[in-house]
Design a protein around this motif. Structure first.
Motif, PDB file in Angstrom:
ATOM      1  N   THR A 236       1.468 -82.633   2.227  1.00  0.00           N
ATOM      2  CA  THR A 236       0.101 -82.030   2.461  1.00  0.00           C
ATOM      3  C   THR A 236      -1.034 -81.579   3.963  1.00  0.00           C
ATOM      4  OG1 THR A 236      -1.227 -84.531   2.168  1.00  0.00           O
ATOM      5  CG2 THR A 236      -1.170 -83.811   0.363  1.00  0.00           C
ATOM      6  N   GLU A 237      -1.387 -80.680   4.068  1.00  0.00           N
ATOM      7  CA  GLU A 237      -2.049 -80.160   4.912  1.00  0.00           C
ATOM      8  C   GLU A 237      -3.631 -80.987   5.102  1.00  0.00           C
ATOM      9  OE1 GLU A 237      -2.753 -76.122   7.036  1.00  0.00           O
ATOM     10  OE2 GLU A 237      -4.059 -75.739   5.383  1.00  0.00           O
ATOM     11  N   VAL A 238      -2.982 -81.163   6.601  1.00  0.00           N
ATOM     12  CA  VAL A 238      -4.490 -82.633   7.139  1.00  0.00           C
ATOM     13  C   VAL A 238      -5.610 -81.689   7.989  1.00  0.00           C
ATOM     14  CG1 VAL A 238      -3.460 -84.639   5.901  1.00  0.00           C
ATOM     15  CG2 VAL A 238      -3.321 -83.812   8.433  1.00  0.00           C
ATOM     16  N   LEU A 239      -7.053 -82.020   8.212  1.00  0.00           N
ATOM     17  CA  LEU A 239      -7.592 -81.398   9.701  1.00  0.00           C
ATOM     18  C   LEU A 239      -8.141 -82.718  10.333  1.00  0.00           C
ATOM     19  CD1 LEU A 239      -8.855 -79.756  11.435  1.00  0.00           C
ATOM     20  CD2 LEU A 239     -11.263 -79.506   9.553  1.00  0.00           C
ATOM     21  N   LEU A 240      -7.824 -83.258  12.008  1.00  0.00           N
ATOM     22  CA  LEU A 240      -7.655 -84.349  12.198  1.00  0.00           C
ATOM     23  C   LEU A 240      -8.555 -83.699  13.542  1.00  0.00           C
ATOM     24  CD1 LEU A 240      -7.945 -87.627  13.349  1.00  0.00           C
ATOM     25  CD2 LEU A 240      -5.610 -86.268  13.656  1.00  0.00           C
ATOM     26  N   GLU A 241      -9.883 -84.250  13.678  1.00  0.00           N
ATOM     27  CA  GLU A 241     -10.509 -84.144  14.864  1.00  0.00           C
ATOM     28  C   GLU A 241     -11.014 -85.092  15.818  1.00  0.00           C
ATOM     29  OE1 GLU A 241     -13.198 -79.922  13.408  1.00  0.00           O
ATOM     30  OE2 GLU A 241     -14.364 -82.092  12.806  1.00  0.00           O
ATOM     31  N   GLY A 242     -10.522 -85.600  17.532  1.00  0.00           N
ATOM     32  CA  GLY A 242     -11.460 -86.474  17.760  1.00  0.00           C
ATOM     33  C   GLY A 242     -10.769 -86.519  19.288  1.00  0.00           C
ATOM     34  N   TRP A 243     -10.085 -87.417  20.253  1.00  0.00           N
ATOM     35  CA  TRP A 243     -10.489 -87.200  21.613  1.00  0.00           C
ATOM     36  C   TRP A 243      -8.411 -87.190  21.442  1.00  0.00           C
ATOM     37  CZ3 TRP A 243     -14.244 -89.275  19.171  1.00  0.00           C
ATOM     38  CH2 TRP A 243     -16.031 -88.286  19.481  1.00  0.00           C
ATOM     39  N   VAL A 244      -8.357 -86.871  22.579  1.00  0.00           N
ATOM     40  CA  VAL A 244      -6.675 -87.126  22.904  1.00  0.00           C
ATOM     41  C   VAL A 244      -6.814 -88.363  23.898  1.00  0.00           C
ATOM     42  CG1 VAL A 244      -4.800 -85.935  24.138  1.00  0.00           C
ATOM     43  CG2 VAL A 244      -6.070 -84.779  22.912  1.00  0.00           C
ATOM     44  N   ARG A 245      -6.421 -89.553  23.545  1.00  0.00           N
ATOM     45  CA  ARG A 245      -5.282 -90.341  24.532  1.00  0.00           C
ATOM     46  C   ARG A 245      -4.266 -90.160  24.942  1.00  0.00           C
ATOM     47  NH1 ARG A 245      -7.684 -95.412  22.800  1.00  0.00           N
ATOM     48  NH2 ARG A 245     -10.128 -95.207  22.194  1.00  0.00           N
ATOM     49  N   THR A 246      -3.382 -89.403  24.893  1.00  0.00           N
ATOM     50  CA  THR A 246      -2.255 -89.138  25.932  1.00  0.00           C
ATOM     51  C   THR A 246      -1.854 -87.923  25.129  1.00  0.00           C
ATOM     52  OG1 THR A 246      -0.625 -90.685  24.396  1.00  0.00           O
ATOM     53  CG2 THR A 246      -1.980 -91.808  26.361  1.00  0.00           C
TER      54      THR A 246
ATOM     55  N   PHE B 233       3.690 -84.469  22.345  1.00  0.00           N
ATOM     56  CA  PHE B 233       3.009 -85.305  20.978  1.00  0.00           C
ATOM     57  C   PHE B 233       1.298 -85.007  21.895  1.00  0.00           C
ATOM     58  CE2 PHE B 233       7.455 -86.774  20.919  1.00  0.00           C
ATOM     59  CZ  PHE B 233       7.994 -86.610  19.435  1.00  0.00           C
ATOM     60  N   LEU B 234       1.422 -85.505  21.204  1.00  0.00           N
ATOM     61  CA  LEU B 234      -1.049 -85.826  21.122  1.00  0.00           C
ATOM     62  C   LEU B 234      -1.712 -87.217  20.555  1.00  0.00           C
ATOM     63  CD1 LEU B 234      -2.254 -81.894  20.286  1.00  0.00           C
ATOM     64  CD2 LEU B 234      -2.046 -83.599  22.798  1.00  0.00           C
ATOM     65  N   GLU B 235      -1.914 -88.039  21.507  1.00  0.00           N
ATOM     66  CA  GLU B 235      -1.691 -89.107  20.108  1.00  0.00           C
ATOM     67  C   GLU B 235      -3.791 -88.651  20.442  1.00  0.00           C
ATOM     68  OE1 GLU B 235      -1.317 -93.361  21.006  1.00  0.00           O
ATOM     69  OE2 GLU B 235       0.855 -92.210  22.053  1.00  0.00           O
ATOM     70  N   VAL B 236      -3.844 -88.715  19.340  1.00  0.00           N
ATOM     71  CA  VAL B 236      -5.724 -88.326  18.870  1.00  0.00           C
ATOM     72  C   VAL B 236      -6.465 -89.566  18.424  1.00  0.00           C
ATOM     73  CG1 VAL B 236      -7.399 -86.710  17.799  1.00  0.00           C
ATOM     74  CG2 VAL B 236      -4.772 -85.946  18.777  1.00  0.00           C
ATOM     75  N   ASN B 237      -7.560 -89.843  18.717  1.00  0.00           N
ATOM     76  CA  ASN B 237      -8.365 -91.147  17.586  1.00  0.00           C
ATOM     77  C   ASN B 237      -9.702 -90.298  18.082  1.00  0.00           C
ATOM     78  OD1 ASN B 237      -9.775 -93.499  18.184  1.00  0.00           O
ATOM     79  ND2 ASN B 237      -7.800 -94.706  17.965  1.00  0.00           N
ATOM     80  N   ASP B 238     -10.608 -90.816  16.218  1.00  0.00           N
ATOM     81  CA  ASP B 238     -11.524 -90.588  15.992  1.00  0.00           C
ATOM     82  C   ASP B 238     -12.453 -91.521  16.312  1.00  0.00           C
ATOM     83  OD1 ASP B 238     -10.668 -91.666  14.299  1.00  0.00           O
ATOM     84  OD2 ASP B 238     -11.433 -89.771  13.179  1.00  0.00           O
ATOM     85  N   GLY B 239     -11.751 -92.460  16.329  1.00  0.00           N
ATOM     86  CA  GLY B 239     -13.564 -93.727  16.510  1.00  0.00           C
ATOM     87  C   GLY B 239     -12.952 -94.557  14.993  1.00  0.00           C
ATOM     88  N   SER B 240     -12.755 -94.216  14.387  1.00  0.00           N
ATOM     89  CA  SER B 240     -12.566 -94.794  12.801  1.00  0.00           C
ATOM     90  C   SER B 240     -11.902 -96.435  12.801  1.00  0.00           C
ATOM     91  CB  SER B 240     -12.420 -93.665  11.776  1.00  0.00           C
ATOM     92  OG  SER B 240     -11.376 -93.035  12.015  1.00  0.00           O
ATOM     93  N   CYS B 241     -10.895 -96.591  13.503  1.00  0.00           N
ATOM     94  CA  CYS B 241     -10.117 -97.533  13.853  1.00  0.00           C
ATOM     95  C   CYS B 241      -9.471 -97.505  15.233  1.00  0.00           C
ATOM     96  CB  CYS B 241      -8.577 -97.182  12.698  1.00  0.00           C
ATOM     97  SG  CYS B 241      -7.218 -96.463  13.156  1.00  0.00           S
ATOM     98  N   LEU B 242      -8.934 -99.107  15.250  1.00  0.00           N
ATOM     99  CA  LEU B 242      -8.348 -98.580  16.804  1.00  0.00           C
ATOM    100  C   LEU B 242      -7.031 -97.604  17.599  1.00  0.00           C
ATOM    101  CD1 LEU B 242      -8.526-100.901  19.598  1.00  0.00           C
ATOM    102  CD2 LEU B 242      -6.900-102.176  18.227  1.00  0.00           C
ATOM    103  N   LYS B 243      -5.481 -98.058  15.949  1.00  0.00           N
ATOM    104  CA  LYS B 243      -4.440 -97.206  16.109  1.00  0.00           C
ATOM    105  C   LYS B 243      -5.425 -95.169  16.695  1.00  0.00           C
ATOM    106  CE  LYS B 243      -2.314-100.056  14.319  1.00  0.00           C
ATOM    107  NZ  LYS B 243      -0.897-100.137  12.677  1.00  0.00           N
ATOM    108  N   ASN B 244      -4.275 -94.986  17.002  1.00  0.00           N
ATOM    109  CA  ASN B 244      -4.041 -93.258  17.050  1.00  0.00           C
ATOM    110  C   ASN B 244      -3.357 -92.604  16.159  1.00  0.00           C
ATOM    111  OD1 ASN B 244      -6.109 -94.056  19.464  1.00  0.00           O
ATOM    112  ND2 ASN B 244      -3.709 -94.054  20.603  1.00  0.00           N
TER     113      ASN B 244
END
Length: 175
Positions: free
Chosen positions: A16-26, A36-47
């Motif tokens: 499925t196609e997804v849209l993710l918006e957040g901040w790059v951790r690495t 590889f972009l690791e992204v987090n949006d604050g909804s959980c601890l993992k990226n």
């Protein structure tokens, strides 16, 4: 289509196609021509890891300049991850850099930070693991308390707060 990091990590809707918006951790670049972009949006601890291949039109000019702390929007296909430690990843079809963070001056890194250091950067504290976790716990507790009272017919109201602070003479009003 838009999903949070938590929803993506819990999902197994491969293809499925997804849209993710957040901040790059690495951002990690490979000699094979992808990043590889690791992204987090604050909804959980993992990226969530997103794979950006060098075939993307903005790979050379934009994706390779993304630093820790940059805000991004990623559209892509949810795929099963071949890597260890993660079940899913996003194969990006579009990566949009919303706001760049200066790699030389951006204070948050992937490492653990002291409370004293986080006190100095109050505007970025919610992006840290510690304050993000505290915010999620407080959210759950507040929701449970409100739900308890709402089910019993109580109403939540904001009462005026009277403080001892005397800003610009406001304290003279209450004599």
């Amino acid at each position: 289509m838009k999903r949070s990091v938590k929803q993506i990590l819990e999902s197994r809707d491969f293809g499925t196609e997804v849209l993710l918006e957040g901040w790059v951790r690495t951002r990690r670049d490979s000699k094979g021509g992808f990043s590889f972009l690791e992204v987090n949006d604050g909804s959980c601890l993992k990226n969530v890891q997103a794979l950006a291949e060098n075939t993307l039109p903005n790979y050379e000019g934009e994706i390779l300049t993304i630093n820790t702390g940059a805000s991004v929007s990623i559209v892509g296909e949810l795929v099963e991850s071949p890597g260890k430690g993660q079940a899913v990843e996003i194969k990006a079809s579009k990566v949009t850099l919303i706001g760049q963070a200066d790699g030389e001056t951006y204070p948050l890194q992937k490492k653990r930070h002291s409370m004293e250091f986080l006190r100095e950067i109050a505007h970025l504290r919610p992006r840290s693991n510690t304050f993000g976790a505290v915010a999620r716990v407080r959210n759950r507790l507040s929701f449970a308390v409100h739900e308890f009272f709402q089910k019993r017919g109580f109403q939540y109201i904001h009462t005026p707060i009277i403080t001892a602070s005397d800003c610009e003479g406001a304290g003279e009003r209450f004599t």
